[in-house]
Design a protein around this motif. Structure first.
Motif, mmCIF file in Angstrom:
data_model
loop_
_atom_site.group_PDB
_atom_site.id
_atom_site.type_symbol
_atom_site.label_atom_id
_atom_site.label_comp_id
_atom_site.label_asym_id
_atom_site.label_seq_id
_atom_site.Cartn_x
_atom_site.Cartn_y
_atom_site.Cartn_z
ATOM 1 N N ARG A 46 0.837 -1.203 0.000
ATOM 2 C CA ARG A 46 0.000 0.000 0.000
ATOM 3 C C ARG A 46 0.879 1.262 0.000
ATOM 4 N NH1 ARG A 46 -5.306 0.451 1.776
ATOM 5 N NH2 ARG A 46 -5.219 -1.618 2.694
ATOM 6 N N PHE A 47 1.895 1.247 0.857
ATOM 7 C CA PHE A 47 2.823 2.378 0.971
ATOM 8 C C PHE A 47 3.488 2.654 -0.385
ATOM 9 C CE2 PHE A 47 7.069 4.089 1.912
ATOM 10 C CZ PHE A 47 6.790 5.093 2.831
ATOM 11 N N LEU A 48 3.968 1.592 -1.020
ATOM 12 C CA LEU A 48 4.644 1.724 -2.311
ATOM 13 C C LEU A 48 3.713 2.304 -3.375
ATOM 14 C CD1 LEU A 48 6.995 1.185 -4.288
ATOM 15 C CD2 LEU A 48 6.157 -1.163 -4.510
ATOM 16 N N GLN A 49 2.480 1.785 -3.399
ATOM 17 C CA GLN A 49 1.515 2.252 -4.397
ATOM 18 C C GLN A 49 1.255 3.748 -4.260
ATOM 19 O OE1 GLN A 49 -1.994 -0.154 -4.069
ATOM 20 N NE2 GLN A 49 -1.121 -1.661 -5.476
ATOM 21 N N ARG A 99 6.225 9.590 6.833
ATOM 22 C CA ARG A 99 6.130 8.997 8.177
ATOM 23 C C ARG A 99 4.677 8.752 8.561
ATOM 24 N NH1 ARG A 99 10.619 12.222 8.895
ATOM 25 N NH2 ARG A 99 9.430 13.992 9.665
ATOM 26 N N LYS A 100 3.811 9.735 8.220
ATOM 27 C CA LYS A 100 2.379 9.566 8.503
ATOM 28 C C LYS A 100 1.817 8.391 7.713
ATOM 29 C CE LYS A 100 1.290 14.338 8.980
ATOM 30 N NZ LYS A 100 0.808 15.392 8.083
ATOM 31 N N HIS A 146 -0.105 5.037 8.883
ATOM 32 C CA HIS A 146 -1.431 4.791 8.316
ATOM 33 C C HIS A 146 -1.506 3.394 7.681
ATOM 34 C CE1 HIS A 146 -5.072 5.608 5.968
ATOM 35 N NE2 HIS A 146 -4.413 5.185 4.903
ATOM 36 N N CYS A 147 -0.530 3.059 6.856
ATOM 37 C CA CYS A 147 -0.545 1.767 6.156
ATOM 38 C C CYS A 147 -0.442 0.613 7.148
ATOM 39 C CB CYS A 147 0.602 1.687 5.143
ATOM 40 S SG CYS A 147 0.406 2.812 3.760
ATOM 41 N N TYR A 184 2.897 -4.713 12.321
ATOM 42 C CA TYR A 184 3.730 -4.105 13.361
ATOM 43 C C TYR A 184 4.219 -2.727 12.935
ATOM 44 C CZ TYR A 184 7.972 -3.084 15.985
ATOM 45 O OH TYR A 184 8.937 -2.457 16.725
ATOM 46 N N TYR A 185 4.056 -1.742 13.821
ATOM 47 C CA TYR A 185 4.474 -0.384 13.500
ATOM 48 C C TYR A 185 5.365 0.184 14.594
ATOM 49 C CZ TYR A 185 4.288 4.699 13.255
ATOM 50 O OH TYR A 185 4.635 6.020 13.228
ATOM 51 N N ALA A 186 6.493 0.760 14.212
ATOM 52 C CA ALA A 186 7.298 1.530 15.154
ATOM 53 C C ALA A 186 7.686 2.814 14.447
ATOM 54 C CB ALA A 186 8.533 0.745 15.574
ATOM 55 N N HIS A 187 7.487 3.951 15.131
ATOM 56 C CA HIS A 187 7.627 5.241 14.450
ATOM 57 C C HIS A 187 9.038 5.492 13.929
ATOM 58 C CE1 HIS A 187 9.829 7.508 17.562
ATOM 59 N NE2 HIS A 187 9.290 6.608 18.366
ATOM 60 N N ASP A 188 10.036 4.834 14.539
ATOM 61 C CA ASP A 188 11.413 5.096 14.106
ATOM 62 C C ASP A 188 11.918 4.042 13.117
ATOM 63 O OD1 ASP A 188 11.347 3.082 15.955
ATOM 64 O OD2 ASP A 188 13.152 3.719 17.024
ATOM 65 N N LYS A 189 10.989 3.270 12.552
ATOM 66 C CA LYS A 189 11.422 2.170 11.679
ATOM 67 C C LYS A 189 11.090 2.413 10.203
ATOM 68 C CE LYS A 189 13.205 -0.940 14.567
ATOM 69 N NZ LYS A 189 14.096 -0.049 15.337
ATOM 70 N N LEU A 190 10.896 3.676 9.824
ATOM 71 C CA LEU A 190 10.559 3.951 8.426
ATOM 72 C C LEU A 190 11.667 3.481 7.477
ATOM 73 C CD1 LEU A 190 8.789 5.171 6.212
ATOM 74 C CD2 LEU A 190 9.799 7.398 6.703
#
Ligand SMILES: [Zn+2]
Ligand SMILES: [Zn+2]
Length: 241
Positions: free
Chosen positions: A11-14, A28-29, A33-34, A41-47
């Motif tokens: 989804r992010f790539l699209q 980052r948002k 969101h995705c 699993y989501y961690a804010h510093d793992k983009l």
């Protein structure tokens, strides 16, 4: 083995691909969101990890999410780059041959200029010098607008420069095609279109790199030759001034 792609990665790539260019805080948002939508699993510093997982899956397709920085304010941006098409032909599906020729000529003007800008007058004067076919000025004006809307060019007070999207996407092409004239920033080593140039030794620095480098120094001196840096350095707060 690379970590598997999840629906969140896809989804992010699209979205990145359809955006053309995505600013760092926006990315980052979008990352959050995705992951939330697809319950991953989501961690804010793992983009960066999230993106490198996508990149390892894009590699066989000769594509890559590349990070670059705005020459105006130094903010990070992300662009999905096609590593096979290294020329302006990557724009071919969106523009006519004539429009592409105009774009190449505009790139010449910008890259060969002192400050990384071409005036609208100079650009519109190109219209009747094109080899493919002459273009009416009115038409050229319209195409110029579209290049700005599509984020290949950006405009400031009637002057045009390459958009961050264009710089990130075409950096390799520009560095090889304009080998003798394209400048690299002395600080961050990437292509520098809008830059300040040392009057003594000729090195170039991006404005955000200039600001960072001279911050807190008593006197701006060239990082290479140590001569006084004679360009204006707006936004630099120095000690004792
Ligand atoms: Zn730089
Ligand atoms: Zn110098």
């Amino acid at each position: 083995m690379a970590a598997p792609m999840t629906d969140a990665h896809r989804r992010f790539l699209q979205i990145l691909m359809s955006n053309g260019i995505t600013e760092g805080s926006e990315a980052r948002k979008l990352h959050q969101h995705c992951c939330e939508i697809d319950k991953v699993y989501y961690a804010h510093d793992k983009l960066d990890d999230f993106i490198s997982t996508i990149n390892s899956h894009l590699q066989p397709l000769f594509m890559q999410i590349r990070k670059g920085f705005s020459e105006d304010d130094g903010r990070a941006h992300y662009v999905v780059v096609n590593l096979v098409e290294t020329e302006v032909t990557r724009m071919a599906s969106d523009y006519t041959e004539l429009e592409l020729e105009l774009f190449r000529r505009i790139m010449d003007l910008i890259i060969l200029s002192e400050n990384g800008f071409a005036s609208s007058t100079d650009i519109l004067n190109l219209a009747d010098q094109l080899k493919t076919k002459k273009m009416k000025k009115k038409e050229a004006e319209q195409v110029l607008k579209v290049f700005v809307e599509d984020k290949w060019l950006s405009e400031k007070n009637g002057e045009y420069t390459l958009h961050t999207r264009c710089i990130v996407d075409m950096e390799q092409y520009i560095l090889s095609h304009y080998q003798d004239v394209a400048r690299k920033c002395y600080i961050c080593h990437s292509l520098a279109i809008q830059s300040q140039v040392c009057e003594s030794c000729g090195i170039a620095m991006h404005l955000p790199c200039v600001r960072k480098y001279f911050r807190g120094q008593t006197e701006p001196r060239c990082p290479k030759c140590n001569e006084f840096w004679s360009c204006d350095t707006p936004g630099v707060s120095r000690m004792g001034s």
